[in-house]
Write an enzyme that holds these catalytic residues in place. Sequence first.
Site, PDB file in Angstrom:
ATOM      1  N   GLY A  73       0.805  -1.210   0.031  1.00  0.00           N
ATOM      2  CA  GLY A  73      -0.066   0.088   0.032  1.00  0.00           C
ATOM      3  C   GLY A  73       0.773   1.327   0.068  1.00  0.00           C
ATOM      4  CB  SER A  74       3.844   2.236   1.926  1.00  0.00           C
ATOM      5  OG  SER A  74       3.459   1.974   3.285  1.00  0.00           O
ATOM      6  CG  ASN A 154      -4.957   4.156   9.276  1.00  0.00           C
ATOM      7  OD1 ASN A 154      -5.259   5.295   8.742  1.00  0.00           O
ATOM      8  ND2 ASN A 154      -3.748   4.315  10.072  1.00  0.00           N
ATOM      9  CB  SER A 202      -2.053  -2.922   1.029  1.00  0.00           C
ATOM     10  OG  SER A 202      -0.957  -3.824   1.659  1.00  0.00           O
ATOM     11  N   GLY A 203      -2.607  -6.048   0.101  1.00  0.00           N
ATOM     12  CA  GLY A 203      -2.979  -7.399   0.223  1.00  0.00           C
ATOM     13  C   GLY A 203      -3.432  -7.954   1.717  1.00  0.00           C
ATOM     14  CG  HIS A 204      -0.400  -6.555   4.810  1.00  0.00           C
ATOM     15  ND1 HIS A 204      -0.466  -6.054   6.271  1.00  0.00           N
ATOM     16  CD2 HIS A 204       0.034  -5.607   4.347  1.00  0.00           C
ATOM     17  CE1 HIS A 204      -0.219  -5.016   6.275  1.00  0.00           C
ATOM     18  NE2 HIS A 204       0.183  -4.261   5.031  1.00  0.00           N
ATOM     19  CB  THR A 240      11.737 -10.158 -11.044  1.00  0.00           C
ATOM     20  OG1 THR A 240      12.924 -10.029 -12.009  1.00  0.00           O
ATOM     21  CG2 THR A 240      11.177 -11.624 -11.471  1.00  0.00           C
ATOM     22  CB  CYS A 329       5.202   7.212  25.508  1.00  0.00           C
ATOM     23  SG  CYS A 329       3.624   8.016  26.167  1.00  0.00           S
TER      24      CYS A 329
HETATM   25  C1  LIG Z   1      -1.600  -0.424   6.221  1.00  0.00           C
HETATM   26  C2  LIG Z   1      -2.028   0.928   5.370  1.00  0.00           C
HETATM   27  C3  LIG Z   1      -1.150   1.461   4.533  1.00  0.00           C
HETATM   28  C4  LIG Z   1       0.235   0.871   4.242  1.00  0.00           C
HETATM   29  O1  LIG Z   1       0.017  -0.295   3.477  1.00  0.00           O
HETATM   30  P1  LIG Z   1       1.489  -1.442   3.451  1.00  0.00           P
HETATM   31  O2  LIG Z   1       0.951  -2.588   2.511  1.00  0.00           O
HETATM   32  O3  LIG Z   1       1.518  -1.921   4.917  1.00  0.00           O
HETATM   33  O4  LIG Z   1       2.535  -0.579   2.895  1.00  0.00           O
HETATM   34  C5  LIG Z   1      -1.328   2.691   3.859  1.00  0.00           C
HETATM   35  N1  LIG Z   1      -2.710   3.386   4.152  1.00  0.00           N
HETATM   36  C6  LIG Z   1      -3.437   2.746   5.054  1.00  0.00           C
HETATM   37  C7  LIG Z   1      -4.672   3.612   5.199  1.00  0.00           C
HETATM   38  C8  LIG Z   1      -3.135   1.539   5.804  1.00  0.00           C
HETATM   39  O5  LIG Z   1      -4.028   1.235   6.643  1.00  0.00           O
END
Ligand SMILES: *Cc1c(COP(=O)(O)O)cnc(C)c1O
Length: 407
Positions: A73-74, A154, A202-204, A240, A329
């Site tokens: 996702g990033s 999130n 993002s898949g995870h 790749t 913290c």
């Molecule tokens: C988890 C998350 C990301 C980052 O995704 P990754 O696959 O961990 O790089 C970006 N945006 C939001 C809103 C997320 O919750």
Amino acid sequence: MNRFVYADNAATTPMSESVYEAMKPYLTECYGNPSSLYRIGREAHRAIDGARKKVAEAIGAAEPKEIIFTGGGSQADNLAIRGYVKGRSARGRKHIITSKIEHHAVLYTCQALEKEGYPVTYLDVDREGHVDLQQLKAAISDQTAIVTIMAANNEIGTIQDLKAIAEIAHAHGAVFHTDAVQAVGHMHINVQEMGIDLLSLSGHKFRGPKGIGALYLRKGIALDPLVHGGGQERGLASGTENVAGIIGLGQAIEDATGANLDEKMGYVKKLTDRLTKGIMDKIPYTHFTGDPINRLPGTASFVFEAIEGEGLILRLDLAGICGSTGSACSTGSLDPSHVLMAIGLPHEIAHGSLRLTLGDQNTEEDVDYLIEKVSEVVATLREMSPVWADGKPDMSSACDLHHEHHH
Ligand SMILES: *Cc1c(COP(=O)(O)O)cnc(C)c1O
């Protein structure tokens, strides 16, 4: 009775069995490079095309080739924003509009671009976390290249009015990107109906593997690549391909969307409602955060007065519970998260935040255990707290306390 309850599905989700099974052949015998011309290369290439089609269908894209696989996702967020403003479709426009509650993948990309001379507007949100559409209308101009607003937050789960934001962007010739990493697989997303030009996923976050994601890129939009090399993914993500990851993402998105989505949303929402009610009923001096209705079905987010989030997480861990806080913290920051600050929570209250995020693998027994243990731990920590006395927050012992309450 000690259980293990994973209630941090917004951080990541457990990969499902069906995803694991789908990936296996591509981690073992089908190891060909998708760019190779012989059989096992062609097979890998064909499998990637299949996954691309599944992702396109899941989000209502017109064509599979609008899907660019990225390393998560990033990376999709970075490619969308930086790639667009540096690319020729921006036609020299430099202004970026985003919000104050974006994920750091968006926020820090915008901050980096700001240092490179791209002006950025960071929109405020209201107390429930909705971006201010009037402020958007006032900020946007014919110099605005891209509006990037997350689909669902999130930390607090609030869902934005994507269609309305897209309309405002388009009326001024800007494109609309949405970080939909929390949304895809958890709510209905249709890029064509919603007017989304670029979308990150993002898949995870929906029971797929980590390190694989995708950018939806509407046909006709040109991006500058961040990574140069072999020209994979239409030259936008050279290197790749993560074949097994892509296959896993395809399987996960197929499992999480389509006909299965409504049933899953209903099940998860019922669990979350039970959890929220249990916690709000049992624990006094608790504030619910985010939009109470228009929110992700699995996100329950709270702040407890006179509690410190980090201690809460560590004690819940001892009880076998995984949850998260926006107020750690140990990260070296004394400030609670930028999201909790942006919704206007007073500093000292925001330190007691707890986010519990449920998934379709959770059960009612999990929820009842969460309610019981969170209540216990909050009560114990309050007994030890210097700002708690006689069953209520003790304002006299704390400096600089605002008496501000929500809801
Ligand atoms: C988890 C998350 C990301 C980052 O995704 P990754 O696959 O961990 O790089 C970006 N945006 C939001 C809103 C997320 O919750």
